[in-house]
Design a protein around this motif. Structure first.
Motif, PDB file in Angstrom:
ATOM      1  N   ILE A  79      36.382  37.809  40.110  1.00  0.00           N
ATOM      2  CA  ILE A  79      37.182  37.087  39.209  1.00  0.00           C
ATOM      3  C   ILE A  79      37.326  35.339  40.084  1.00  0.00           C
ATOM      4  CG2 ILE A  79      38.060  37.746  37.172  1.00  0.00           C
ATOM      5  CD1 ILE A  79      40.704  37.437  38.533  1.00  0.00           C
ATOM      6  N   THR A 119      40.105  32.197  42.443  1.00  0.00           N
ATOM      7  CA  THR A 119      40.847  32.700  41.602  1.00  0.00           C
ATOM      8  C   THR A 119      41.947  32.541  41.931  1.00  0.00           C
ATOM      9  OG1 THR A 119      42.302  34.182  39.897  1.00  0.00           O
ATOM     10  CG2 THR A 119      41.416  34.550  41.993  1.00  0.00           C
ATOM     11  N   THR A 120      43.775  32.000  41.523  1.00  0.00           N
ATOM     12  CA  THR A 120      44.784  31.761  42.024  1.00  0.00           C
ATOM     13  C   THR A 120      45.632  32.321  42.012  1.00  0.00           C
ATOM     14  OG1 THR A 120      45.468  31.568  39.827  1.00  0.00           O
ATOM     15  CG2 THR A 120      44.710  29.366  40.613  1.00  0.00           C
ATOM     16  N   HIS A 179      48.449  33.612  41.454  1.00  0.00           N
ATOM     17  CA  HIS A 179      48.644  34.129  40.123  1.00  0.00           C
ATOM     18  C   HIS A 179      47.801  34.696  38.585  1.00  0.00           C
ATOM     19  CE1 HIS A 179      51.288  33.640  36.284  1.00  0.00           C
ATOM     20  NE2 HIS A 179      50.255  33.077  35.984  1.00  0.00           N
ATOM     21  N   ARG A 180      46.334  34.300  38.685  1.00  0.00           N
ATOM     22  CA  ARG A 180      45.709  34.960  38.326  1.00  0.00           C
ATOM     23  C   ARG A 180      45.091  35.956  38.018  1.00  0.00           C
ATOM     24  NH1 ARG A 180      39.864  34.244  37.033  1.00  0.00           N
ATOM     25  NH2 ARG A 180      39.476  35.008  34.852  1.00  0.00           N
ATOM     26  N   LEU A 181      45.262  36.121  39.699  1.00  0.00           N
ATOM     27  CA  LEU A 181      45.034  37.377  40.321  1.00  0.00           C
ATOM     28  C   LEU A 181      45.814  38.773  39.918  1.00  0.00           C
ATOM     29  CD1 LEU A 181      43.040  39.526  41.805  1.00  0.00           C
ATOM     30  CD2 LEU A 181      44.433  38.630  43.946  1.00  0.00           C
ATOM     31  N   GLN A 224      47.728  38.562  37.669  1.00  0.00           N
ATOM     32  CA  GLN A 224      47.684  38.893  35.854  1.00  0.00           C
ATOM     33  C   GLN A 224      46.508  39.846  35.444  1.00  0.00           C
ATOM     34  OE1 GLN A 224      47.001  34.549  34.468  1.00  0.00           O
ATOM     35  NE2 GLN A 224      48.962  35.318  33.561  1.00  0.00           N
ATOM     36  N   ALA A 225      45.179  39.182  36.405  1.00  0.00           N
ATOM     37  CA  ALA A 225      44.351  40.135  36.443  1.00  0.00           C
ATOM     38  C   ALA A 225      44.319  41.965  36.749  1.00  0.00           C
ATOM     39  CB  ALA A 225      43.276  39.985  37.143  1.00  0.00           C
ATOM     40  N   ASP A 260      53.573  38.388  40.658  1.00  0.00           N
ATOM     41  CA  ASP A 260      52.877  37.582  41.916  1.00  0.00           C
ATOM     42  C   ASP A 260      53.629  37.177  43.534  1.00  0.00           C
ATOM     43  OD1 ASP A 260      52.234  35.561  39.371  1.00  0.00           O
ATOM     44  OD2 ASP A 260      52.956  34.145  40.041  1.00  0.00           O
ATOM     45  N   ARG A 271      49.513  25.688  44.125  1.00  0.00           N
ATOM     46  CA  ARG A 271      48.606  26.868  44.233  1.00  0.00           C
ATOM     47  C   ARG A 271      47.491  27.497  44.971  1.00  0.00           C
ATOM     48  NH1 ARG A 271      46.593  24.954  37.971  1.00  0.00           N
ATOM     49  NH2 ARG A 271      45.223  23.099  39.086  1.00  0.00           N
TER      50      ARG A 271
END
Length: 139
Positions: free
Chosen positions: A44, A47-48, A50-52, A54-55, A60, A87
Motif C-alpha cells: 500500500i 501510505t500514511t 494511520h492507514r498502515l 488500519q491495514a 496509531d 500526516r
C-alpha cells in the motif's frame, strides 16, 4: 463449525506459528510482526501511518512504536505529507524491500509447503480468498 474443521484450523495456526518462529529466529533480527508490517507497507505504499495501522488492525501509537526501529535501521522512510503537515507518509527503502523479500517471501512458501503437507486444501483456500476479495471489491 464441525470438529474436523476446527481441528484442521488449529493445526494450521500451529504450523504457521512454528514456521514463523523458525524463520525469524535467524540472524537478521526481524520479528514476524516486522516482516508483516514491511509486507503490508509494500502493498500500500506510500501510505500514511494511520492507514498502515488500519491495514494491520493496530492502533496509531502501536504503528508509531513499530516503525521507530525500522526507520532507525534504514528499512522505512517517514516523511511529512506535503499536502497535510500533521500526516506522516511511510515508504519502504530499498533495504526494507530487500529485507522483506529475503525473509518474508520465503516465509510464505514455507507456510504453503507446511499447510499442504498437513493436508490443508491450500490451492482451494487461495482460490476462495481471491474470489471473496473480488466480491468485496465490487460492492
Amino acid at each position: 463449525m464441525d470438529d474436523g474443521l476446527a481441528d484442521l484450523l488449529h493445526r494450521v495456526v500451529l504450523l504457521m506459528g512454528e514456521a514463523a518462529r523458525r524463520r525469524t529466529d535467524g540472524g537478521d533480527g526481524l520479528t514476524y510482526s516486522q516482516i508483516r508490517l514491511l509486507g503490508t507497507l509494500e502493498d500500500i505504499e506510500p501510505t500514511t501511518q494511520h492507514r498502515l495501522a488500519q491495514a494491520l488492525s493496530v492502533s496509531d501509537p502501536a504503528i508509531s512504536r513499530a516503525l521507530r526501529p525500522l526507520q532507525a535501521n534504514g528499512l522505512v522512510q517517514i516523511t511529512v505529507d506535503p499536502e497535510h503537515a500533521r500526516r506522516r507518509l511511510v515508504r519502504l527503502t530499498e533495504a526494507g524491500r530487500e529485507a522483506f523479500h529475503s525473509t518474508g517471501k520465503p516465509l510464505d512458501e514455507e507456510f504453503r509447503t507446511a499447510l499442504i503437507a498437513a493436508g490443508f486444501p491450500y490451492e482451494r483456500y487461495v482460490e476462495d480468498t481471491l474470489r471473496l476479495a473480488e466480491i468485496l471489491a465490487s460492492d
